[in-house]
Write an enzyme that holds these catalytic residues in place. Structure first.
Site, PDB file in Angstrom:
ATOM      1  N   ALA A 117       0.745  -1.212   0.087  1.00 20.29           N
ATOM      2  CA  ALA A 117      -0.082  -0.058   0.013  1.00 20.29           C
ATOM      3  C   ALA A 117       0.890   1.256   0.087  1.00 20.29           C
ATOM      4  O   ALA A 117       1.757   1.316  -0.756  1.00 20.29           O
ATOM      5  CB  ALA A 117      -0.913  -0.116   1.107  1.00 20.29           C
ATOM      6  N   SER A 118       0.576   2.284   0.876  1.00 16.60           N
ATOM      7  CA  SER A 118       1.167   3.630   0.811  1.00 16.60           C
ATOM      8  C   SER A 118       2.775   3.492   1.221  1.00 16.60           C
ATOM      9  O   SER A 118       3.440   4.452   1.088  1.00 16.60           O
ATOM     10  CB  SER A 118       0.768   4.664   1.488  1.00 16.60           C
ATOM     11  OG  SER A 118      -0.491   5.006   0.508  1.00 16.60           O
ATOM     12  N   VAL A 119       3.112   2.298   1.751  1.00 15.82           N
ATOM     13  CA  VAL A 119       4.603   2.193   1.822  1.00 15.82           C
ATOM     14  C   VAL A 119       5.322   2.225   0.631  1.00 15.82           C
ATOM     15  O   VAL A 119       6.587   2.694   0.364  1.00 15.82           O
ATOM     16  CB  VAL A 119       4.956   0.896   2.815  1.00 15.82           C
ATOM     17  CG1 VAL A 119       6.507   0.818   2.796  1.00 15.82           C
ATOM     18  CG2 VAL A 119       4.329   1.056   4.197  1.00 15.82           C
ATOM     19  N   SER A 120       4.625   2.023  -0.545  1.00 13.50           N
ATOM     20  CA  SER A 120       5.125   2.100  -1.805  1.00 13.50           C
ATOM     21  C   SER A 120       5.606   3.241  -2.294  1.00 13.50           C
ATOM     22  O   SER A 120       6.494   3.395  -3.297  1.00 13.50           O
ATOM     23  CB  SER A 120       3.972   1.520  -2.963  1.00 13.50           C
ATOM     24  OG  SER A 120       3.466   0.394  -2.495  1.00 13.50           O
ATOM     25  N   LYS A 121       4.992   4.441  -1.647  1.00  8.74           N
ATOM     26  CA  LYS A 121       5.386   5.749  -2.133  1.00  8.74           C
ATOM     27  C   LYS A 121       6.878   6.199  -1.949  1.00  8.74           C
ATOM     28  O   LYS A 121       7.412   6.993  -2.647  1.00  8.74           O
ATOM     29  CB  LYS A 121       4.633   6.979  -1.297  1.00  8.74           C
ATOM     30  CG  LYS A 121       3.028   6.787  -1.717  1.00  8.74           C
ATOM     31  CD  LYS A 121       2.414   7.989  -0.777  1.00  8.74           C
ATOM     32  CE  LYS A 121       0.999   8.252  -1.528  1.00  8.74           C
ATOM     33  NZ  LYS A 121       0.039   6.909  -1.138  1.00  8.74           N
TER      34      LYS A 121
END
Length: 360
Positions: A82-86
């Site tokens: 999820a937003s750890v991908s950013k």
């Protein structure tokens, strides 16, 4: 051509050797096991890694990666970040800036000229730091889409939604608002500036050079995620698979799958120049903007910043994750889970506290 760095090879071998050493069995830790008790057993689970001074001091899976067939979570299980991908999307932009392919102060419309006039003043820096004012694409899907349409949207669909909206939440650079839309557009910029597609760029320039062989910006029909965890939500007292939503195929804001072992390699690369130059790392880790959020006084490029702590959470349907780093103490805690609840950030802080409270 891309500027391939000669220092990749020996350092990546070192990173791989270090992570391979992490595969040795870890002794149980009653304190951490107690904190993780609700994840254990025949339920959707979690994976926990603690790195201290570059070495794994705790590494364990709990519960199930696939409830239906009883597949257990292990340190090699791949979760949707999820937003750890950013942080990977931001790193891709910084790599392209080092290559001279773009500047973080480029106007957004240099790369995505179909955006309306309201985007004239937006720069890549605004997108990286969540100060663009772009509308949330999830809200636009509700406004423009058919509620019965269950097809997944992709990064390019986010662009097409925003091309229809000549309005923003605020003038670019004047405020902060966390924006999945901005990171979806950054993925498209990576594709245009590199001449590749976003997923291939990440794989060739970040994942494979760092030895993160099982990590993918996942695309159905293009790649297969090995040792994949599936997401679940507790509904009416039962765990039901809720692995994908209509937004799960948007890559730039949250589409990466990875494991504890691969993220150990990523963490190692953030301490030296095997991937990014020191100047680029400083940009990522320095406050780019203040935020109104109590746990996030500042945001950098793909990282939340709270004093000496760098962190980011990731939440999507069926997944809750967090990475917490204390670079000055050479301490990192990662918690990945394939369930909708609870939020693992407090757990990560409680785990980190055991090492932070130890004598220096």
């Amino acid at each position: 051509m891309y500027r391939w760095k000669s220092r990749f090879a020996p350092l990546c071998l070192l990173a791989f050797a270090s992570a391979a050493g992490a595969a040795a069995p870890m002794p149980p830790d009653p304190g951490i096991d107690g904190l993780m008790q609700r994840y254990d057993g025949q339920v959707p689970g979690a994976a926990v890694l603690v790195l201290k001074d570059g070495q794994p001091v705790f590494r364990r899976g709990y519960g199930l990666a696939v409830v239906e067939d009883g597949t257990p979570v292990t340190p090699a299980t791949n979760f949707r970040l999820a937003s750890v991908s950013k942080q990977f999307t931001a790193a891709a932009i910084l790599l392209l800036a080092e290559d001279g392919r773009l500047s973080i102060d480029d106007p957004l419309k240099k790369w995505l000229p179909g955006l309306p006039a309201v985007a004239d003043a937006m720069t890549l820096r605004h997108l990286l730091s969540h100060t663009s004012g772009l509308l949330d694409y999830e809200d636009l899907m509700d406004q423009h889409g058919d509620p019965a349409d269950t097809r997944q949207v992709h990064d390019i669909d986010v662009l097409h939604l925003l091309e229809q909206e000549n309005r923003t939440y605020f003038a670019p650079g004047s405020d902060y608002r966390y924006s999945n839309s901005g990171y979806a557009l950054l993925a498209l910029v990576v594709g245009k500036a590199s001449g590749s597609d976003f997923a291939s760029f990440l794989r060739q320039r970040i994942f494979l050079p760092l030895g993160m062989h099982a990590t993918f910006a996942h695309q159905d029909g293009v790649d297969e995620v090995p040792e994949r965890a599936y997401g679940y939500s507790e509904i009416d007292g039962r765990w039901q698979r809720t692995d994908q939503s209509t937004t799960s195929a948007v890559l730039g804001d949250g589409g990466i799958y990875s494991s504890l072992d691969d993220l150990a390699r990523w963490d190692a690369a953030l301490y030296d120049e095997r991937l990014l130059r020191r100047a680029s790392l400083r940009l990522a880790f320095s406050p780019a903007t203040a935020t109104p959020e109590p746990d996030v006084p500042h945001y950098g490029f793909g990282w939340r910043i709270n004093g000496d702590m760098l962190w980011h959470s990731g939440e999507s349907i069926g997944f809750r994750n967090v990475i917490v780093r204390y670079p000055k103490r050479k301490l990192t805690v990662i918690v990945l889970s394939n369930r909708n609840d609870p939020e693992p950030y407090p757990l990560a802080l409680a785990i980190a506290k055991r090492w932070l409270d130890a004598k220096r």
